[in-house]
Design a protein around this motif. Structure first.
Motif, PDB file in Angstrom:
ATOM      1  N   LYS A 157      -6.242   2.278  -7.119  1.00  0.00           N
ATOM      2  CA  LYS A 157      -5.774   3.537  -6.547  1.00  0.00           C
ATOM      3  C   LYS A 157      -6.879   4.171  -5.714  1.00  0.00           C
ATOM      4  O   LYS A 157      -7.971   4.424  -6.220  1.00  0.00           O
ATOM      5  CB  LYS A 157      -5.334   4.471  -7.673  1.00  0.00           C
ATOM      6  N   HIS A 181       3.675   0.728   3.010  1.00  0.00           N
ATOM      7  CA  HIS A 181       3.606  -0.299   4.050  1.00  0.00           C
ATOM      8  C   HIS A 181       2.942  -1.542   3.467  1.00  0.00           C
ATOM      9  O   HIS A 181       2.491  -1.536   2.321  1.00  0.00           O
ATOM     10  CB  HIS A 181       2.858   0.221   5.287  1.00  0.00           C
ATOM     11  N   HIS A 224       0.851  -1.193   0.000  1.00  0.00           N
ATOM     12  CA  HIS A 224       0.000   0.000   0.000  1.00  0.00           C
ATOM     13  C   HIS A 224       0.884   1.240   0.000  1.00  0.00           C
ATOM     14  O   HIS A 224       1.537   1.544   1.006  1.00  0.00           O
ATOM     15  CB  HIS A 224      -0.913  -0.053   1.234  1.00  0.00           C
ATOM     16  N   ARG A 225       0.895   1.926  -1.146  1.00  0.00           N
ATOM     17  CA  ARG A 225       1.693   3.145  -1.281  1.00  0.00           C
ATOM     18  C   ARG A 225       0.875   4.360  -0.903  1.00  0.00           C
ATOM     19  O   ARG A 225       0.477   5.147  -1.746  1.00  0.00           O
ATOM     20  CB  ARG A 225       2.217   3.286  -2.718  1.00  0.00           C
ATOM     21  N   SER A 226       0.578   4.487   0.387  1.00  0.00           N
ATOM     22  CA  SER A 226      -0.113   5.693   0.855  1.00  0.00           C
ATOM     23  C   SER A 226       0.974   6.672   1.289  1.00  0.00           C
ATOM     24  O   SER A 226       2.078   6.610   0.764  1.00  0.00           O
ATOM     25  CB  SER A 226      -1.086   5.344   1.981  1.00  0.00           C
ATOM     26  N   SER A 227       0.702   7.557   2.225  1.00  0.00           N
ATOM     27  CA  SER A 227       1.725   8.550   2.597  1.00  0.00           C
ATOM     28  C   SER A 227       3.050   7.865   2.932  1.00  0.00           C
ATOM     29  O   SER A 227       4.116   8.411   2.663  1.00  0.00           O
ATOM     30  CB  SER A 227       1.224   9.413   3.753  1.00  0.00           C
ATOM     31  N   HIS A 228       2.996   6.674   3.510  1.00  0.00           N
ATOM     32  CA  HIS A 228       4.196   5.854   3.705  1.00  0.00           C
ATOM     33  C   HIS A 228       3.915   4.473   3.129  1.00  0.00           C
ATOM     34  O   HIS A 228       2.863   3.897   3.418  1.00  0.00           O
ATOM     35  CB  HIS A 228       4.536   5.716   5.194  1.00  0.00           C
ATOM     36  N   GLU A 254      -6.827  10.626  -4.157  1.00  0.00           N
ATOM     37  CA  GLU A 254      -6.269  11.727  -3.363  1.00  0.00           C
ATOM     38  C   GLU A 254      -7.345  12.285  -2.437  1.00  0.00           C
ATOM     39  O   GLU A 254      -8.483  12.476  -2.855  1.00  0.00           O
ATOM     40  CB  GLU A 254      -5.831  12.817  -4.351  1.00  0.00           C
ATOM     41  N   ALA A 296      -5.260   7.176   0.797  1.00  0.00           N
ATOM     42  CA  ALA A 296      -5.001   7.541  -0.601  1.00  0.00           C
ATOM     43  C   ALA A 296      -3.675   6.971  -1.091  1.00  0.00           C
ATOM     44  O   ALA A 296      -2.655   7.051  -0.409  1.00  0.00           O
ATOM     45  CB  ALA A 296      -5.001   9.062  -0.739  1.00  0.00           C
ATOM     46  N   GLY A 297      -3.707   6.360  -2.266  1.00  0.00           N
ATOM     47  CA  GLY A 297      -2.505   5.765  -2.847  1.00  0.00           C
ATOM     48  C   GLY A 297      -2.822   4.407  -3.431  1.00  0.00           C
ATOM     49  O   GLY A 297      -3.959   3.940  -3.360  1.00  0.00           O
ATOM     50  N   TYR A 344      -9.324   8.399   2.594  1.00  0.00           N
ATOM     51  CA  TYR A 344      -8.604   7.633   3.602  1.00  0.00           C
ATOM     52  C   TYR A 344      -7.705   6.587   2.928  1.00  0.00           C
ATOM     53  O   TYR A 344      -8.166   5.804   2.105  1.00  0.00           O
ATOM     54  CB  TYR A 344      -9.611   6.947   4.530  1.00  0.00           C
TER      55      TYR A 344
END
Ligand code: MN
Length: 152
Positions: free
Chosen positions: A87, A41, A35-39, A90, A95-96, A93
């Motif tokens: 995806k 993981h 999961h490429r959200s803000s970080h 943006e 986002a990414g 919750y």
């Protein structure tokens, strides 16, 4: 209500993620999603009781028993989520981009209050893994996930 938190966090007119409904899968769904959200993981998901219990793992899971990964318990997800890829827009919750990192089935070999021994049958992860609630920093959401040492 199961999955109430999952549903509350999402706006289904904006995200393509599945709606949160309790629905039995094979009974033993196992998945890890990148999961490429803000970080970046890795989300570990295990079908238990009609939902996917979920843990966010900040670093890529390892098959080396010495490499123990922090696994932060997150809200339960619907069983359908195991096959979700796409995806999250943006502003929404999580986002990414979400894509599969591993999938398959699992069994619980041993269960204690704060410790699960799992047998994982994935493409990347195979064999016995341990999930143990460590409560690092006093936070009950903090677990460790690692490969169990082979027995001599
Ligand atoms: Mn995630």
């Amino acid at each position: 209500m199961p999955l109430e938190k999952y549903n509350k966090l999402r706006n289904f007119s904006k995200t393509n993620e599945p709606k949160g409904e309790v629905k039995k899968g094979t009974g033993s769904v196992y998945a890890i999603q990148e999961h490429r959200s803000s970080h970046l993981h890795y989300d570990l998901r295990l079908e238990i009781g009609g939902v996917l219990r979920s843990w966010a793992i900040p670093k890529e899971p390892s098959t080396d028993p010495k490499t123990k990964r922090l696994a932060v318990e997150t809200e339960d997800h619907p069983v359908d989520y195991a096959s979700f890829e796409g995806k999250i827009p943006e502003g929404e919750y999580g986002a990414g981009e979400v894509k599969s990192w591993d999938s398959g089935t699992f069994e619980i070999i041993d269960r204690k209050e704060d410790k699960l021994i799992l047998e994982i049958h994935g493409k990347r992860l195979k064999g016995k893994f341990v999930l143990i609630r460590t409560k690092f920093g006093g936070d009950p959401k903090n677990w460790l996930f690692f490969k169990k040492k082979e027995e001599e």
